[in-house]
Scaffold this motif. Structure first.
Motif, PDB file in Angstrom:
ATOM      1  N   PRO A 128      43.284  83.244  -3.714  1.00  0.00           N
ATOM      2  CA  PRO A 128      42.808  83.016  -5.078  1.00  0.00           C
ATOM      3  C   PRO A 128      42.484  84.328  -5.773  1.00  0.00           C
ATOM      4  O   PRO A 128      42.053  85.289  -5.142  1.00  0.00           O
ATOM      5  CB  PRO A 128      41.536  82.193  -4.877  1.00  0.00           C
ATOM      6  CG  PRO A 128      41.672  81.600  -3.522  1.00  0.00           C
ATOM      7  CD  PRO A 128      42.475  82.576  -2.722  1.00  0.00           C
ATOM      8  N   PRO A 153      44.699  78.760  -6.881  1.00  0.00           N
ATOM      9  CA  PRO A 153      44.341  78.223  -5.577  1.00  0.00           C
ATOM     10  C   PRO A 153      44.940  79.017  -4.423  1.00  0.00           C
ATOM     11  O   PRO A 153      45.841  79.824  -4.603  1.00  0.00           O
ATOM     12  CB  PRO A 153      44.944  76.818  -5.608  1.00  0.00           C
ATOM     13  CG  PRO A 153      46.101  76.938  -6.531  1.00  0.00           C
ATOM     14  CD  PRO A 153      45.702  77.957  -7.559  1.00  0.00           C
ATOM     15  N   ARG A 181      47.380  79.478  -1.720  1.00  0.00           N
ATOM     16  CA  ARG A 181      48.761  78.992  -1.788  1.00  0.00           C
ATOM     17  C   ARG A 181      49.601  79.625  -0.686  1.00  0.00           C
ATOM     18  O   ARG A 181      49.468  80.803  -0.379  1.00  0.00           O
ATOM     19  CB  ARG A 181      49.335  79.387  -3.155  1.00  0.00           C
ATOM     20  CG  ARG A 181      50.745  78.942  -3.394  1.00  0.00           C
ATOM     21  CD  ARG A 181      51.226  79.329  -4.783  1.00  0.00           C
ATOM     22  NE  ARG A 181      50.329  78.799  -5.788  1.00  0.00           N
ATOM     23  CZ  ARG A 181      49.896  79.486  -6.860  1.00  0.00           C
ATOM     24  NH1 ARG A 181      50.276  80.707  -7.067  1.00  0.00           N
ATOM     25  NH2 ARG A 181      49.065  78.930  -7.713  1.00  0.00           N
ATOM     26  N   GLN A 193      49.562  74.251  -1.953  1.00  0.00           N
ATOM     27  CA  GLN A 193      48.365  74.965  -2.394  1.00  0.00           C
ATOM     28  C   GLN A 193      47.096  74.140  -2.231  1.00  0.00           C
ATOM     29  O   GLN A 193      47.155  72.941  -1.999  1.00  0.00           O
ATOM     30  CB  GLN A 193      48.529  75.413  -3.840  1.00  0.00           C
ATOM     31  CG  GLN A 193      48.811  74.312  -4.816  1.00  0.00           C
ATOM     32  CD  GLN A 193      49.211  74.850  -6.183  1.00  0.00           C
ATOM     33  OE1 GLN A 193      49.623  75.996  -6.320  1.00  0.00           O
ATOM     34  NE2 GLN A 193      49.093  74.025  -7.187  1.00  0.00           N
ATOM     35  N   GLY A 194      45.966  74.830  -2.370  1.00  0.00           N
ATOM     36  CA  GLY A 194      44.665  74.185  -2.292  1.00  0.00           C
ATOM     37  C   GLY A 194      44.420  73.522  -0.946  1.00  0.00           C
ATOM     38  O   GLY A 194      44.758  74.062   0.107  1.00  0.00           O
ATOM     39  N   TYR A 224      39.188  81.860   1.249  1.00  0.00           N
ATOM     40  CA  TYR A 224      39.274  80.673   0.399  1.00  0.00           C
ATOM     41  C   TYR A 224      38.001  79.850   0.492  1.00  0.00           C
ATOM     42  O   TYR A 224      37.437  79.427  -0.520  1.00  0.00           O
ATOM     43  CB  TYR A 224      40.492  79.833   0.817  1.00  0.00           C
ATOM     44  CG  TYR A 224      40.590  78.500   0.126  1.00  0.00           C
ATOM     45  CD1 TYR A 224      40.915  78.409  -1.223  1.00  0.00           C
ATOM     46  CD2 TYR A 224      40.345  77.322   0.826  1.00  0.00           C
ATOM     47  CE1 TYR A 224      40.997  77.169  -1.853  1.00  0.00           C
ATOM     48  CE2 TYR A 224      40.423  76.093   0.205  1.00  0.00           C
ATOM     49  CZ  TYR A 224      40.756  76.014  -1.132  1.00  0.00           C
ATOM     50  OH  TYR A 224      40.833  74.800  -1.751  1.00  0.00           O
ATOM     51  N   ARG A 226      35.240  79.073  -2.460  1.00  0.00           N
ATOM     52  CA  ARG A 226      34.927  77.690  -2.835  1.00  0.00           C
ATOM     53  C   ARG A 226      33.431  77.434  -2.865  1.00  0.00           C
ATOM     54  O   ARG A 226      32.953  76.613  -3.623  1.00  0.00           O
ATOM     55  CB  ARG A 226      35.578  76.716  -1.846  1.00  0.00           C
ATOM     56  CG  ARG A 226      37.061  76.549  -2.097  1.00  0.00           C
ATOM     57  CD  ARG A 226      37.649  75.428  -1.278  1.00  0.00           C
ATOM     58  NE  ARG A 226      36.933  74.187  -1.526  1.00  0.00           N
ATOM     59  CZ  ARG A 226      36.630  73.301  -0.582  1.00  0.00           C
ATOM     60  NH1 ARG A 226      36.957  73.515   0.660  1.00  0.00           N
ATOM     61  NH2 ARG A 226      36.008  72.191  -0.876  1.00  0.00           N
TER      62      ARG A 226
END
Length: 141
Positions: free
Chosen positions: A49, A60, A62, A105-106, A135, A139
């Motif tokens: 990200p 996101p 990925r 992704q994500g 990641y 988040r």
């Protein structure tokens, strides 16, 4: 029994391949997962990200696999839930063949990552684990 994010996976033989952590699941063989891991190891790319002051993180986590062989990209897209195919695109650099991309992704990419991690060699495995930690850190912000 192999456990990934508290989800039991059957091994060897049929393995529960999940990409969407809280969505429907799909069965794929251990061979399919190992094949996908090998393809990612050779042709894959990890995109972390990007953090901006205004929006927190705006892109996101990925994973991308690029190939000039469309059938390879179609095969992996058929195996993996939550991904999509891009292309054909004009090649960058000195290439002349059209390229096709597998993109996930994500949360879908997180699920796929945990499935292929046991099959990756050390350098790529370490890089993917670092990306997953980053990641998760982003988040939580």
């Amino acid at each position: 029994t192999l456990m990934v994010k508290d989800i039991p996976l059957r091994s060897p033989g049929e393995v529960l391949l999940y990409s969407k952590l809280r969505s429907k699941t799909k069965l794929a063989s251990e061979i399919d997962i190992a094949w996908a891991a090998g393809l990612f190891e050779g042709e894959g790319c990890i995109n972390l990200p990007k953090v901006t002051r205004e929006h927190g993180y705006d892109s996101p986590f990925r994973l991308v696999i690029q190939s000039t062989d469309e059938d390879v990209i179609i095969k992996i897209c058929d195996l993996i839930e939550g991904c999509y195919k891009q292309g054909p695109h004009k090649p960058t650099g000195h290439g002349i063949k059209l390229v096709h991309r597998f993109v996930i992704q994500g949360k879908n990419a997180v699920g796929f990552s945990y499935q292929i991690l046991p099959h990756l060699c050390s350098r790529r495995s370490e890089r993917l684990q670092e990306a997953l930690k980053e990641y998760e850190r982003l988040r939580r912000k």
